[in-house]
Design an enzyme around this catalytic site. Structure first.
Site, PDB file in Angstrom:
ATOM      1  CB  ALA A 190       4.176  -4.460   0.682  1.00  0.00           C
ATOM      2  CB  CYS A 191       8.225  -1.517   1.058  1.00  0.00           C
ATOM      3  SG  CYS A 191       9.001  -2.820  -0.037  1.00  0.00           S
ATOM      4  CB  SER A 192       4.589   1.424   3.568  1.00  0.00           C
ATOM      5  OG  SER A 192       5.431   2.462   2.569  1.00  0.00           O
TER       6      SER A 192
END
Ligand code: CO8
Length: 378
Positions: A160-162
């Site tokens: 995801a966002c990382s």
């Protein structure tokens, strides 16, 4: 036994691909409100009886104040603003054609390879890392590897966002371990197919983009601008507050495979409240664990999800408001681009630092996940 690294590892080039289509807040809000009005008119009876809730109207003012976003880029704009569709119209490509995400990835990858002064023969590994891949296999990374004529190995990874920072961590480890001399890391963030454009709370959040980076040994680096990776740190903590339930089991679950819970959805308030202090603490610990102080850090390339979140985290770290030079913001132009945000900020705003200056690249978001790298300009 010494714990010193055998050689230093650098980010020697970055790349950015920005899709040509822009959607402004004004366009997005006008289309959502037309859709909501139509929904409310069509369901007036059920709404009157309390069987359905009326769809509330969205406003540009709220979006700017709550998120800092002014516009977003779209890989395909057609369909998103069409109130009979409310999602992009991306035609399926034949199997022998380049996939959408591979095309986005290649645009950013070529930029990064050029900036690092590398050729395909120099690269040993390709990692495509982002919030979603458009298929399970063959890996998008192997498709990109094939297009670029790179030998060695390639794989996809999702965090995801990382995704982008975690991929940089893996590149750093591969080069440190000697399993690759030079790694190409790419983040084709094609978010628009997962956005629920009928959900007022989240219809404005995301944009499409691709970023890329080259990570290699310092002794092979010939790039005019490069950063030594001093240290990496990651953490995850399970939470369902940011979630997408679309997956291969949708076919057999006998539920609507395209229902709202299959798209991006979140408890935004709780994410804000829980992740902001976690990210601040993570960054503080990371910097201090290396013997540096917060004022030693010249630039914070912080994840770009929400301007208020960024302001809160950097203010708590610095004890005052950060300037644009200290913590550049790209949210206004790009919106939240899942994992690519901190890499866009790094790509656009790293050349002016002086040799020896320290910086931090950081992501935070779904998972929850937080990833950071402390880097030094060479
Ligand atoms: N227009 C007008 N009013 C609105 C709108 C709108 N568009 N949306 C909400 N409102 C209303 C709400 O209904 C609410 O009204 P009321 O007070 O009457 O209930 C009021 O405005 C305030 O709403 P909120 O409390 O929800 O507003 P916030 O100030 O919290 O802002 C945010 C909402 C912007 C969502 C904010 O909470 C936030 O940014 N939180 C952090 C979110 C975050 O960072 N999430 C990470 C997501 S990204 C990630 O992890 C990657 C996932 C993978 C990528 C996915 C790609 C698709």
């Amino acid at each position: 036994m010494s714990s010193a690294k055998p050689y230093s590892v650098v980010i020697s080039g970055t790349g950015l691909y920005t899709p040509e289509h822009v959607i402004t807040n004004e366009e997005l809000v006008a289309s959502y409100n037309r859709w909501a009005d139509q929904y409310n008119a069509e369901h007036a009876e059920e709404i009157e009886k309390g069987e359905l809730e009326a769809k509330p109207r969205s406003t540009v003012e709220f979006i700017v104040k709550a998120s800092g976003i002014q516009q977003r880029f779209a890989w395909v704009k057609e369909g998103i603003l069409d109130i009979g569709r409310m999602r992009p119209l991306i035609p399926e490509r034949p199997e022998e054609a380049l996939s959408d995400q591979a095309e986005m990835a290649l645009n950013a990858a070529r930029d990064a390879i050029k900036a690092a002064g590398k050729s395909a023969a120099d690269i040993d590994a390709v990692v495509v890392s982002c919030a979603y891949t458009q298929r399970s296999y063959p890996a998008i990374a192997i498709e990109v590897q094939n297009e670029l004529g790179i030998e060695g190995f390639a794989f996809d990874m999702l965090v995801a966002c990382s995704a982008a920072t975690f991929a940089l961590h893996r590149g750093y480890e591969m080069v440190t371990a000697g399993t690759a001399r030079c790694v190409l890391l790419i983040n084709p963030e094609l978010t628009s197919p997962q956005v629920n454009y009928c959900d007022r709370d989240s219809h404005f959040i995301f944009g499409d983009v691709a970023t890329a980076a080259i990570v290699e040994r310092a002794d092979t680096c010939t790039a005019p601008h490069s950063y030594e990776i001093i240290h990496t740190k990651s953490m995850t903590q399970y939470s369902s507050n940011v979630r997408s339930n679309m997956g291969y089991l949708s076919r057999v679950n006998d539920v609507d495979p395209f229902g709202p819970d299959k798209l991006f959805h979140q408890n935004g308030r709780r994410v804000f409240k829980e992740v902001s202090p976690m990210a601040e603490q993570h960054l503080r610990n990371h910097v201090q664990s290396l013997g540096f102080t917060i004022p030693d850090i010249k630039r914070w390339w912080v994840h770009q999800a929400n301007i208020n979140m960024n302001n809160m985290i950097t203010k708590r770290l610095l004890g005052r408001e950060a300037t644009f030079e200290e913590a550049p913001v790209v949210l206004d132009r790009f919106a939240n681009t899942a994992s690519a945000g901190s890499l866009i900020a790094f790509h656009l705003y790293n050349r002016d630092l002086a040799a020896g200056d320290l910086g931090v690249i950081c992501s935070f978001g779904a998972g929850y996940s937080i990833g950071s790298l402390v880097v030094r300009k060479r």
